[in-house]
Scaffold this active site. Structure first.
Site, PDB file in Angstrom:
ATOM      1  N   THR A 170      98.012   6.776  93.723  1.00  0.00           N
ATOM      2  CA  THR A 170      97.490   7.383  94.299  1.00  0.00           C
ATOM      3  C   THR A 170      95.844   7.962  93.201  1.00  0.00           C
ATOM      4  OG1 THR A 170      98.642   8.206  95.985  1.00  0.00           O
ATOM      5  CG2 THR A 170      96.268   8.947  95.952  1.00  0.00           C
ATOM      6  N   THR A 200      98.120  11.890  87.635  1.00  0.00           N
ATOM      7  CA  THR A 200      99.004  11.282  86.897  1.00  0.00           C
ATOM      8  C   THR A 200      99.648  10.416  88.632  1.00  0.00           C
ATOM      9  OG1 THR A 200      99.849  11.855  84.935  1.00  0.00           O
ATOM     10  CG2 THR A 200     100.914  10.263  85.722  1.00  0.00           C
ATOM     11  N   GLY A 255     105.870  16.162  89.984  1.00  0.00           N
ATOM     12  CA  GLY A 255     106.294  15.765  89.243  1.00  0.00           C
ATOM     13  C   GLY A 255     107.308  14.182  89.231  1.00  0.00           C
ATOM     14  N   GLU A 259     100.923  18.174  84.036  1.00  0.00           N
ATOM     15  CA  GLU A 259      99.590  18.377  84.770  1.00  0.00           C
ATOM     16  C   GLU A 259      99.921  20.157  85.303  1.00  0.00           C
ATOM     17  OE1 GLU A 259     100.838  14.389  87.538  1.00  0.00           O
ATOM     18  OE2 GLU A 259     102.688  16.053  87.516  1.00  0.00           O
TER      19      GLU A 259
HETATM   20  C1  5RP Z   1     102.910  12.893  88.266  1.00  0.00           C
HETATM   21  C2  5RP Z   1     102.625  13.552  90.222  1.00  0.00           C
HETATM   22  C3  5RP Z   1     101.839  12.380  90.809  1.00  0.00           C
HETATM   23  O1  5RP Z   1     101.137  12.992  91.042  1.00  0.00           O
HETATM   24  C4  5RP Z   1     102.930  12.693  92.337  1.00  0.00           C
HETATM   25  O2  5RP Z   1     104.343  11.786  92.058  1.00  0.00           O
HETATM   26  C5  5RP Z   1     102.697  11.530  92.776  1.00  0.00           C
HETATM   27  O3  5RP Z   1     102.718  10.386  92.951  1.00  0.00           O
HETATM   28  P1  5RP Z   1     101.781   8.774  93.484  1.00  0.00           P
HETATM   29  O4  5RP Z   1     100.308   9.064  93.961  1.00  0.00           O
HETATM   30  O5  5RP Z   1     102.131   7.786  92.913  1.00  0.00           O
HETATM   31  O6  5RP Z   1     102.960   9.485  95.009  1.00  0.00           O
HETATM   32  O7  5RP Z   1     103.664  14.047  90.156  1.00  0.00           O
HETATM   33  O8  5RP Z   1     103.874  13.475  88.159  1.00  0.00           O
END
Ligand code: 5RP
Length: 234
Positions: A32, A29, A99, A107
């Site tokens: 990225t 999630t 998170g 996750e």
């Molecule tokens: C969601 C997560 C995401 O993987 C983490 O916050 C990184 O997100 P991004 O790629 O938007 O920076 O742990 O719970």
């Protein structure tokens, strides 16, 4: 901003090299890994890649279905070949904080079921010591004020319930997120994780210890894949 988005896209796409036909793939999630999901959908449509996915959030489930990745439940299969996911921080031992998108429980369950974990990140996520990013902790709504107090005593820092506008953020599991402002001094993430999990009211903590096997990292000098020498993807 556009540059960061480009870096995320590069990392997200590069990580698809770990995915081969026939694999069962955990779909993480965040902003990225969404590029990974879109690229996997493209490869299925245009290059004959055949995979099934397990999403780690309702948002990823929606995206995966939109791009044509068939989804299965963890209960229907005997483990996953790989999970690709984002992270908020990773340290030199490949320990993670996750998170930021409030999806840490699913996750972590998906990561635990996977034979390998690849993290996609831009180079702002690399840190010497975890904790500058507030540590997300999923807590039950019941008596969450008491859980927050217990966490604050344990970690000796400010802990607050994550808000969205006037109300608390609720996770896909109906819980809340407590963010612990430890500062960049989580010297022993393994004992920190264990101690947090001892508190009743804590559902899960966003420390992912000894789970990450590789980081696909995008920086201004290009994309680099860093393999954990103690991991499973040598
Ligand atoms: C969601 C997560 C995401 O993987 C983490 O916050 C990184 O997100 P991004 O790629 O938007 O920076 O742990 O719970």
């Amino acid at each position: 901003m556009a540059d960061v988005e480009q870096l995320k896209r590069k990392a997200g796409i590069e990580a698809c090299k770990f995915v081969k036909s026939g694999m069962k793939v955990g779909l993480g999630t965040g902003s990225t890994v969404k590029h990974t999901v879109v690229e996997l959908g493209r490869r299925m449509a245009e290059e004959g890649l055949e995979i099934v996915g397990v999403p780690t959030s309702l948002a990823t489930e929606k995206l995966a279905l939109e791009v044509g990745i068939p989804l299965v439940e963890l209960s229907e299969i005997d483990g996953l070949d790989i999970v690709i996911d984002g992270a908020d921080e990773y340290d030199p031992q490949f320990q993670l904080i996750k998170g930021g998108g409030a999806a840490l429980l699913r996750e972590k369950i998906v990561a635990q079921e996977s034979s390998g974990m690849v993290v996609v990140a831009d180079d702002r996520k690399r840190v010497a010591t975890l904790g500058a990013f507030p540590l997300p902790i999923e807590v039950t709504p019941f008596s969450h004020e008491a859980t927050v107090r217990a966490l604050s005593r344990l970690l000796d820092c400010r802990v607050n319930i994550r808000m969205a506008g006037d109300g608390p953020v609720f996770t896909d599991n109906g819980n809340m997120i407590a963010d612990a402002h430890t500062g960049p001094n989580i010297m022993d993430p393994i004992s920190t994780e264990a101690n947090i999990l001892l508190i009743a009211g804590v559902v899960q903590v966003g420390l992912f210890n000894n789970m990450c096997d590789a980081v696909v990292l995008a920086g201004t000098n290009g994309v680099e894949t860093v393999i954990n020498p103690n991991g499973r993807l040598q």
